[in-house]
Write a protein that holds these residues in place. Sequence first.
Motif, PDB file in Angstrom:
ATOM      1  N   CYS A 410       0.839  -1.201   0.000  1.00 57.57           N
ATOM      2  CA  CYS A 410       0.000   0.000   0.000  1.00 57.57           C
ATOM      3  C   CYS A 410       0.875   1.253   0.000  1.00 57.57           C
ATOM      4  CB  CYS A 410      -0.928  -0.005   1.212  1.00 57.57           C
ATOM      5  SG  CYS A 410      -2.156   1.309   1.169  1.00 57.57           S
ATOM      6  N   GLY A 411       0.545   2.188  -0.858  1.00 58.57           N
ATOM      7  CA  GLY A 411       1.322   3.412  -0.994  1.00 58.57           C
ATOM      8  C   GLY A 411       2.385   3.344  -2.066  1.00 58.57           C
ATOM      9  N   HIS A 412       2.574   2.159  -2.655  1.00 54.84           N
ATOM     10  CA  HIS A 412       3.592   1.998  -3.694  1.00 54.84           C
ATOM     11  C   HIS A 412       2.996   2.256  -5.067  1.00 54.84           C
ATOM     12  CE1 HIS A 412       6.230  -0.867  -1.052  1.00 54.84           C
ATOM     13  NE2 HIS A 412       5.894   0.247  -0.433  1.00 54.84           N
ATOM     14  N   SER A 413       3.761   2.882  -5.927  1.00 56.06           N
ATOM     15  CA  SER A 413       3.301   3.125  -7.288  1.00 56.06           C
ATOM     16  C   SER A 413       3.588   1.922  -8.170  1.00 56.06           C
ATOM     17  CB  SER A 413       3.995   4.357  -7.875  1.00 56.06           C
ATOM     18  OG  SER A 413       5.379   4.088  -8.053  1.00 56.06           O
ATOM     19  N   ALA A 414       3.011   1.915  -9.352  1.00 52.82           N
ATOM     20  CA  ALA A 414       3.262   0.856 -10.328  1.00 52.82           C
ATOM     21  C   ALA A 414       3.219   1.476 -11.721  1.00 52.82           C
ATOM     22  CB  ALA A 414       2.219  -0.248 -10.201  1.00 52.82           C
ATOM     23  N   LYS A 415       3.981   0.881 -12.627  1.00 51.82           N
ATOM     24  CA  LYS A 415       4.071   1.407 -13.989  1.00 51.82           C
ATOM     25  C   LYS A 415       4.009   0.275 -14.991  1.00 51.82           C
ATOM     26  CE  LYS A 415       7.014   5.122 -12.299  1.00 51.82           C
ATOM     27  NZ  LYS A 415       8.358   5.716 -12.313  1.00 51.82           N
ATOM     28  N   ASN A 416       3.616   0.605 -16.210  1.00 55.59           N
ATOM     29  CA  ASN A 416       3.662  -0.411 -17.259  1.00 55.59           C
ATOM     30  C   ASN A 416       5.085  -0.510 -17.795  1.00 55.59           C
ATOM     31  OD1 ASN A 416       4.053   1.762 -18.993  1.00 55.59           O
ATOM     32  ND2 ASN A 416       2.105   1.542 -20.058  1.00 55.59           N
ATOM     33  N   LYS A 417       5.300  -1.380 -18.765  1.00 55.83           N
ATOM     34  CA  LYS A 417       6.651  -1.629 -19.259  1.00 55.83           C
ATOM     35  C   LYS A 417       7.190  -0.478 -20.093  1.00 55.83           C
ATOM     36  CE  LYS A 417       6.072  -6.647 -19.114  1.00 55.83           C
ATOM     37  NZ  LYS A 417       5.988  -7.906 -19.899  1.00 55.83           N
ATOM     38  N   LYS A 418       6.343   0.485 -20.405  1.00 53.48           N
ATOM     39  CA  LYS A 418       6.805   1.702 -21.072  1.00 53.48           C
ATOM     40  C   LYS A 418       6.986   2.833 -20.065  1.00 53.48           C
ATOM     41  CE  LYS A 418       5.216   0.970 -25.806  1.00 53.48           C
ATOM     42  NZ  LYS A 418       4.392   1.518 -26.914  1.00 53.48           N
ATOM     43  N   ASN A 419       6.973   2.453 -18.802  1.00 48.01           N
ATOM     44  CA  ASN A 419       7.244   3.393 -17.713  1.00 48.01           C
ATOM     45  C   ASN A 419       6.158   4.440 -17.509  1.00 48.01           C
ATOM     46  OD1 ASN A 419       9.319   3.189 -15.842  1.00 48.01           O
ATOM     47  ND2 ASN A 419      10.228   5.113 -16.489  1.00 48.01           N
ATOM     48  N   GLN A 420       4.951   4.138 -17.931  1.00 45.33           N
ATOM     49  CA  GLN A 420       3.815   5.020 -17.688  1.00 45.33           C
ATOM     50  C   GLN A 420       3.107   4.543 -16.422  1.00 45.33           C
ATOM     51  OE1 GLN A 420       1.808   4.266 -21.320  1.00 45.33           O
ATOM     52  NE2 GLN A 420       3.257   5.430 -22.560  1.00 45.33           N
ATOM     53  N   ALA A 421       2.766   5.473 -15.565  1.00 46.55           N
ATOM     54  CA  ALA A 421       2.239   5.128 -14.242  1.00 46.55           C
ATOM     55  C   ALA A 421       0.770   4.749 -14.287  1.00 46.55           C
ATOM     56  CB  ALA A 421       2.432   6.298 -13.287  1.00 46.55           C
ATOM     57  N   PHE A 422       0.430   3.743 -13.486  1.00 48.00           N
ATOM     58  CA  PHE A 422      -0.960   3.399 -13.234  1.00 48.00           C
ATOM     59  C   PHE A 422      -1.492   4.329 -12.145  1.00 48.00           C
ATOM     60  CE2 PHE A 422       0.817  -0.662 -14.720  1.00 48.00           C
ATOM     61  CZ  PHE A 422      -0.093  -0.992 -15.716  1.00 48.00           C
ATOM     62  N   PRO A 423      -2.808   4.435 -12.008  1.00 47.53           N
ATOM     63  CA  PRO A 423      -3.341   5.185 -10.868  1.00 47.53           C
ATOM     64  C   PRO A 423      -2.856   4.567  -9.557  1.00 47.53           C
ATOM     65  CG  PRO A 423      -5.083   4.683 -12.455  1.00 47.53           C
ATOM     66  CD  PRO A 423      -3.876   3.919 -12.898  1.00 47.53           C
ATOM     67  N   LEU A 424      -2.665   5.412  -8.568  1.00 48.94           N
ATOM     68  CA  LEU A 424      -2.264   4.893  -7.258  1.00 48.94           C
ATOM     69  C   LEU A 424      -3.365   3.983  -6.732  1.00 48.94           C
ATOM     70  CD1 LEU A 424      -0.147   4.985  -4.979  1.00 48.94           C
ATOM     71  CD2 LEU A 424      -1.460   6.858  -3.975  1.00 48.94           C
ATOM     72  N   GLY A 425      -2.995   2.779  -6.326  1.00 46.36           N
ATOM     73  CA  GLY A 425      -3.991   1.810  -5.911  1.00 46.36           C
ATOM     74  C   GLY A 425      -4.450   1.956  -4.475  1.00 46.36           C
ATOM     75  N   CYS A 426      -3.540   2.384  -3.580  1.00 48.27           N
ATOM     76  CA  CYS A 426      -3.859   2.357  -2.143  1.00 48.27           C
ATOM     77  C   CYS A 426      -3.082   3.461  -1.440  1.00 48.27           C
ATOM     78  CB  CYS A 426      -3.479   0.979  -1.585  1.00 48.27           C
ATOM     79  SG  CYS A 426      -3.725   0.756   0.187  1.00 48.27           S
ATOM     80  N   TRP A 427      -3.748   4.203  -0.576  1.00 47.05           N
ATOM     81  CA  TRP A 427      -3.091   5.241   0.233  1.00 47.05           C
ATOM     82  C   TRP A 427      -2.996   4.716   1.655  1.00 47.05           C
ATOM     83  CZ3 TRP A 427      -3.118   9.120   4.014  1.00 47.05           C
ATOM     84  CH2 TRP A 427      -2.276  10.216   3.774  1.00 47.05           C
ATOM     85  N   GLU A 428      -1.820   4.812   2.252  1.00 48.05           N
ATOM     86  CA  GLU A 428      -1.533   4.164   3.533  1.00 48.05           C
ATOM     87  C   GLU A 428      -1.571   5.155   4.691  1.00 48.05           C
ATOM     88  OE1 GLU A 428      -1.451   2.056   6.115  1.00 48.05           O
ATOM     89  OE2 GLU A 428      -0.586   0.611   4.681  1.00 48.05           O
ATOM     90  N   MET A 429      -2.506   4.940   5.620  1.00 49.27           N
ATOM     91  CA  MET A 429      -2.594   5.810   6.793  1.00 49.27           C
ATOM     92  C   MET A 429      -1.399   5.638   7.726  1.00 49.27           C
ATOM     93  SD  MET A 429      -4.965   8.064   7.173  1.00 49.27           S
ATOM     94  CE  MET A 429      -6.579   8.571   6.574  1.00 49.27           C
ATOM     95  N   GLN A 430      -0.731   4.493   7.680  1.00 46.08           N
ATOM     96  CA  GLN A 430       0.466   4.326   8.505  1.00 46.08           C
ATOM     97  C   GLN A 430       1.584   5.262   8.065  1.00 46.08           C
ATOM     98  OE1 GLN A 430       1.443   0.119   8.419  1.00 46.08           O
ATOM     99  NE2 GLN A 430       0.197  -0.291  10.228  1.00 46.08           N
ATOM    100  N   GLN A 431       1.501   5.781   6.840  1.00 49.09           N
ATOM    101  CA  GLN A 431       2.485   6.729   6.340  1.00 49.09           C
ATOM    102  C   GLN A 431       1.929   8.154   6.342  1.00 49.09           C
ATOM    103  OE1 GLN A 431       3.247   5.142   2.459  1.00 49.09           O
ATOM    104  NE2 GLN A 431       4.098   3.231   3.229  1.00 49.09           N
ATOM    105  N   ASN A 432       0.851   8.373   7.059  1.00 48.57           N
ATOM    106  CA  ASN A 432       0.208   9.679   7.091  1.00 48.57           C
ATOM    107  C   ASN A 432       1.118  10.696   7.777  1.00 48.57           C
ATOM    108  OD1 ASN A 432      -1.562  11.845   7.280  1.00 48.57           O
ATOM    109  ND2 ASN A 432      -2.685  10.976   9.021  1.00 48.57           N
ATOM    110  N   PRO A 433       1.560  11.735   7.066  1.00 53.34           N
ATOM    111  CA  PRO A 433       2.445  12.723   7.693  1.00 53.34           C
ATOM    112  C   PRO A 433       1.743  13.553   8.765  1.00 53.34           C
ATOM    113  CG  PRO A 433       2.544  12.831   5.281  1.00 53.34           C
ATOM    114  CD  PRO A 433       1.355  12.003   5.630  1.00 53.34           C
ATOM    115  N   LEU A 434       0.405  13.557   8.751  1.00 50.22           N
ATOM    116  CA  LEU A 434      -0.350  14.367   9.698  1.00 50.22           C
ATOM    117  C   LEU A 434      -0.718  13.543  10.931  1.00 50.22           C
ATOM    118  CD1 LEU A 434      -2.646  16.203   7.144  1.00 50.22           C
ATOM    119  CD2 LEU A 434      -0.889  17.269   8.564  1.00 50.22           C
ATOM    120  N   ASN A 435       0.257  13.276  11.740  1.00 54.56           N
ATOM    121  CA  ASN A 435       0.042  12.591  13.019  1.00 54.56           C
ATOM    122  C   ASN A 435      -0.428  11.149  12.849  1.00 54.56           C
ATOM    123  OD1 ASN A 435       0.207  12.554  15.795  1.00 54.56           O
ATOM    124  ND2 ASN A 435      -1.831  13.405  16.135  1.00 54.56           N
TER     125      ASN A 435
END
Length: 647
Positions: A410-435
Motif C-alpha cells: 500500500c502506498g507503492h506506485s506501479a508502472k507499465n513496461k513503457k514506464n507510464q504510471a498506473f493510478p495509485l492503488g492504495c493510500w496508507e494511513m500508517q504513512q500519514n504525515p499528519l500525526n
Amino acid sequence: MVRLRDPPPPPRHRFTSSTVLGLLAITVIPLIFSLRMESQQLLGLGSSSAWLLEMYKQPARSPPEQTNPTIETRDLAIHPSTSEQTAATELPSSQPSMSLHSMAPTVPPPPQVTASVSDSESNKAATNAVDSLTLSPQPTARSPGPDPAAAVVPSAPSSNNAMSPQPTARSPGPDPAAAVVPSEPISNNAILLFCFCWTPRRKYDEILLQEVRKQYAKCDGHAFFTDMDSPGEEDPSFVKVKLPTQSVARSDSGWLYHRNMVGLMPSWNHLVKSAWVDKYDWFINTELDHFFSPARARTNIAGYLKVLQHGTDSEKASLDGPMQLMWGNAFVFNRKLVQGMREHWQMLGKTAKADGDREEKIAVGCPRWMRGRSEWPQSCSQDIVYPTMAWDILPNSAKLKVANVGDPGCGHSAKNKKNQAFPLGCWEMQQNPLNGQSEGGELAAIKELAHMGTLPNWAAAKAYCASHLQAAVRNNCAKFYDGRNVAIIHHVGHLSVHKLARKLLDNDANNTDVSDVSLDASSPEVAKPPRPKGKAASGHVMGEAGEAECPKGSKPMPDADACSAAADSLGQKFAGEFPSDGDAQGCLYRIPDMDIYFNPQETGKGGSPERQMVCQEPTVQAALREERAAAASQLDALSAKEQKKRR
C-alpha cells in the motif's frame, strides 16, 4: 669473360633539419616539461598540472557501455495545459579533450541517456501513446528541497551529443503513483463490481461494519464472509463458512493473525461455486479497515486498462485474458481470472490439513500450494498468497497465464513496461504525515486528500502546499496529491474517519450524519442489517431463506410491478426484472446483494439459501395483522407509563 660489378656501398645517413628537430622533441621537451612540473609544485601552483600529468601517465580507457535507464514517468510534465511548454534539455555532450600535444588520451564522453526504446519508430510510438493519455503531472514524494527537473521522453533517439536529464534522486520510501484520469467519465453501470471481505466479527469489526455496509451497498453485488463460530447476533447478511480448528483459540486476540487466507479459502470455495462468477465483470477483496469507494474503484479499473492499452504488445494482449490488479492488500480479479480459478479449484482449493505432516499441522487451513514459499507454514497473508497464485501457481501448475498488475504494498506506485504510471492503488494511513493513525491525524488527512481532488493540476497543488500552515503538508505535497483519486485507503481504524471519507471523497449525498463527526467514536451502536425479517407492513411478508414457496396464507407476486411496490414498502432497492434458472420464479430478496428482483423464469429451481421469497398477504389478513400490531404497540406504551408511575 663476364666481369661482375662490385656491390654498391651502403647509403649514408644524412642529418637534415627535420631529423634534428625530431630528436630534440623526443629528448628535450619531456625534460623541460618535467622541470616545469617540479618548479610549479615548489611554488604551490602545480595541482591542476599534476592532475593533467597523472591523466597523461594513465593508460587509455575504453568508453563504458552505454546504458538506457528508464525515464521516470511520474516526472513527465505532460498535461493538456502544459505539454506545449515542455522541451528537452540538452547538456554538454562531452568534456574537453585532455591531451598534451595530442599525446595524452582523450577522456571518453559520458554515456548517453535515452528513453528505453530501440529505434526511432518505437520511440515515436511511445511518445504518441503518452501524449494520448490524459496524465496529470506526476510529482515525487521527497524531502524538502528544490523541485526536480522534469525528465522528457524524446520524440526521436538522442544523438551522441545530447543527454536527457536523469530522474532526480529521492528520499527513501514508497514511490507514489500518478493518477491516470480517463478521457471519458466511467459510468457506475459500465463495470459490474462484486465486493467481498472476510471478518471474524470482533467488536472492533462490528463498529466499522456500520460504514463498510454503506459503501458495499454501492457495489453491484457483495458478500460478507465469517466463520461458523463467529460471535454476535445472528445476521443473515453474513455467509458463514467452516474453518479448520487452529492451534490458537478462537477467543484469542491473535487468532488468524497474518493467516486471513484460512478464512478466505473457504470463502473462495463458496464464491467460485456460485452464480456470481459469470454475472460480474470484476471482483474485489477488501478489508474492514479499508475505506473503499466502489465508484472510484470502477474509474481506477478503467484507468489501469487504459495504461495497459498504451503499453507494450504483450501488455495490450493481456487485456483479453485473466487479470489481477494489486492495490496494496486489496486485490481485484477480472471475470476470466475467477472463471480460471473455478476451473482449477480442485488444485487451488487444497489446504493444509491437521492430520498432515509437521508443517501442514502448523499451516492448517493455509493453501497447500504455498509450501516452500514465503511465510509457510506460520502465516498465509492475502498480500503474499494472491500474488504468488498469479505469478507462479496458475502459470506453472495450471498453464494459465495471468496479468498481475499493480503493487501489493500500500502506498507503492506501479508502472507499465513503457514506464507510464498506473493510478495509485492504495493510500496508507500508517504513512500519514499528519500525526499518523491518530483519529485527528486521519481526519486531517482525509480533508487534505479531498482538497487535492479539487485542484486542477500539480502546479496548483504545489502553490497550495507552499502556503500551507502545516509543515507536514508543505513537505509531503506529492503524497497527498497522488492520493486524490485513490479507491482504497488502508488502516482507517476510526468510524468518524470512515464517515468523513464517505462524505468528502465519495460525494455521498445520503451522508447526513457527518456534521457531528467527533474525535470520540469508541462506542457507537452496532448498525443493524437492512435485510427485513419475517412479516412487514403494507401486506407483504418474507419467506424463509432457502424456501421456494410463500409462507402459508400468502401468495406470490404476480409481476415485476407488484414486486417493485413490495420493495418500496420494505425499504429495499429494486434491482429490476431478469430471468434466472437458478432461482425460483417470483419476487425474491437476494441476501448477499441486499436487494429485491423479479424472476419471470418458469423453470426456475429455487431453494437457494441466499434467497427469500417476497410474498403478498390477502388484504383482510394484512389488515388484521396491522391492527394487532397497533394494539400491541398501544399496550406496550400503556405498560411503560404504568411502570414509570410506580417508580
